[in-house]
Design an enzyme around this catalytic site. Structure first.
Site, PDB file in Angstrom:
ATOM      1  N   TYR B 144       7.926  -1.447   1.784  1.00  0.00           N
ATOM      2  CA  TYR B 144       8.114   0.005   1.857  1.00  0.00           C
ATOM      3  C   TYR B 144       7.264   0.713   0.804  1.00  0.00           C
ATOM      4  O   TYR B 144       6.923   0.136  -0.235  1.00  0.00           O
ATOM      5  CB  TYR B 144       9.596   0.371   1.686  1.00  0.00           C
ATOM      6  N   ARG B 154       5.753  -1.679  -2.029  1.00  0.00           N
ATOM      7  CA  ARG B 154       6.385  -2.869  -2.601  1.00  0.00           C
ATOM      8  C   ARG B 154       6.278  -4.035  -1.625  1.00  0.00           C
ATOM      9  O   ARG B 154       6.565  -3.873  -0.437  1.00  0.00           O
ATOM     10  CB  ARG B 154       7.889  -2.631  -2.850  1.00  0.00           C
ATOM     11  N   HIS B 159      16.695  -8.302  -3.953  1.00  0.00           N
ATOM     12  CA  HIS B 159      17.192  -8.219  -5.342  1.00  0.00           C
ATOM     13  C   HIS B 159      18.302  -9.243  -5.539  1.00  0.00           C
ATOM     14  O   HIS B 159      19.198  -9.358  -4.690  1.00  0.00           O
ATOM     15  CB  HIS B 159      17.761  -6.828  -5.621  1.00  0.00           C
TER      16      HIS B 159
END
Lengths: 193, 236
Positions: B144, B154, B159
């Site tokens: 994105y 990115r 995460h």
């Protein structure tokens, strides 16, 4: 024996709340319980702007000075249901808070005794790795004076960045204020652990 | 009184600096004073163990929401949590979050004009087993754009947040996917000084653990800090 390389740290990014925000995680004890205290503050960046996308985590001993962990070999007593971990995502004003009990004193290295303190992790967008600090308490003057970690810091103003200010709050819950300054003239002391 | 057994110190090559010019948001969010080195006390060698956390069924499966399938490429992400001595880290909480297959997070501040998926939240939790193993089912996140610099994107990532056995073993990181063409342009990925440490953030495609006609599989091991003096195992 060769060591394996550690996994590198990366920022939590702006959307940490998807995983890290959940109901009640700021409460290590119920608000109306005996000895409950509230610790609250604001996270500021180097321009003095509150940081709305940070998460603050605390790790602490219970009021008896005992960590809920097998490597605490002191004789102090555990308290059932008190884990010692709390997490608070900052709101749009950069505010965080915890409701907990003030930890008792725990051993330092050698034969020293540490003053009551919380270990703190700060994570946010724009921080590639967590910063670590400690929260001490302004009404623990004597034990603070004896604390081996605080005593590594000579500058009185720098020491003060680690001390939460007691506010008796008119008979309601005892409150302590602790602001975190990531950068700037009031910059919080951070630790290399 | 026995002294707490210290953990190893972190290498500046394996971790990013607090200020990395190319990642603009670090500019006003890094301390300028040097961190004060402290010895490890009982505070640092203990940490939250989450022994009372009870996970709901399905917290490790992000690919289904309310019984409905999320859009995108279904994948497994699995591996082990280890310490620097190669020993498993059992019973440790692992939290993950990610954007959907189109590259959009379910978050009010994500204004990327890519579609949200009503069947995807992008949040998961798991506790490593006795061997340090974990396994999530999810969908492959999209790349994105972000506002760091002109045409910044990115690389696809998930995460991860891990605790390990001590306050000092805390790790928040991002896991990437093999051969992403965006690595070269991403300041967050490139903030890690050591090339080998950067490569360790990239998962491996693993055909053996794919499930035919169902999901592809990526393997990723985490290595958390270990003790300073690593004792030899029997027969090692």
């Amino acid at each position: 024996m060769s060591k394996m390389g550690v996994t590198a740290s990366q920022t939590v990014g702006p959307f940490l709340s998807i995983a890290m925000r959940s109901e009640g995680q700021e409460y290590l004890v119920p608000k109306n319980s005996k000895n409950a205290i509230k610790i609250h503050g604001i996270v500021y960046d180097g321009e003095g702007t509150p940081v709305p996308d940070a998460v603050i985590e605390i790790w602490q001993a219970n009021i008896n000075g005992k960590y809920d962990h097998p490597e605490d070999n002191s004789d102090n007593e555990l308290i059932k249901g008190f884990s010692g971990f709390g997490r608070s995502c900052t709101n749009n004003e950069g505010q965080f808070f915890f409701v907990t009990q003030k930890p008792g004193r725990v051993n330092g290295r050698g034969n020293s005794l540490q003053a009551p303190h919380l270990a703190v992790n700060i994570l946010a967008r724009g921080m590639l790795k967590q910063q670590v600090t400690r929260i001490y308490f302004s009404d623990e003057v004597q034990s603070n004076a004896e604390d081996p970690v605080l005593n590594q810091i000579d500058d009185e103003l720098e020491r003060k960045t680690l001390i939460a200010n007691f506010n008796p709050n008119g008979g309601l819950i005892d409150e302590y204020e602790f602001h975190i300054y990531l950068q700037g003239e009031n910059e919080t002391i951070f630790f290399d652990v | 009184m026995t002294e707490p057994e210290s953990y190893s110190r972190e290498s500046k090559k394996d971790h990013p600096p607090a200020f990395y010019r190319d990642y603009k948001s670090t500019t006003f969010r890094h301390p300028k004073n040097r961190a004060i080195k402290i010895d490890h006390t009982v505070t640092e060698v203990t940490g939250p163990l989450f022994s009372s956390v009870k996970l709901e069924p399905g917290e490790g499966d992000l690919s289904i929401e309310n019984g409905k399938e999320a859009q995108g490429q279904r994948i497994f992400v699995s591996g082990r949590v280890l310490d620097e001595g190669g020993r498993p880290v059992p019973n440790t909480l692992i939290e993950i979050w990610q954007c959907n297959a189109a590259g959009r997070y379910l978050h009010p501040n994500d204004q990327h004009p890519a579609p949200l998926d009503p069947n995807f939240v992008g949040r998961g939790r798991m506790i490593s087993n006795e061997k340090g193993e974990y396994k999530f089912t999810t969908i492959k996140p999209g790349a994105y754009p972000w506002g760091n610099h002109f045409n910044a994107w990115r690389p696809a990532h998930i995460h991860f947040s891990l605790f390990g056995p001590a306050f000092v073993t805390r790790l928040v990181t991002q896991m990437y996917f093999p051969e992403d063409p965006l690595f070269a342009f991403d300041p967050i990925f490139n903030s890690i000084p050591s090339e080998s440490a950067r490569k360790r953030m990239i998962s491996e495609f693993d055909l053996d653990t794919t499930e035919p006609d169902f999901a592809l599989s990526f393997k990723f091991d985490f290595v958390l800090r270990g003790r300073q003096a690593t004792p030899f195992e029997n027969g090692a």
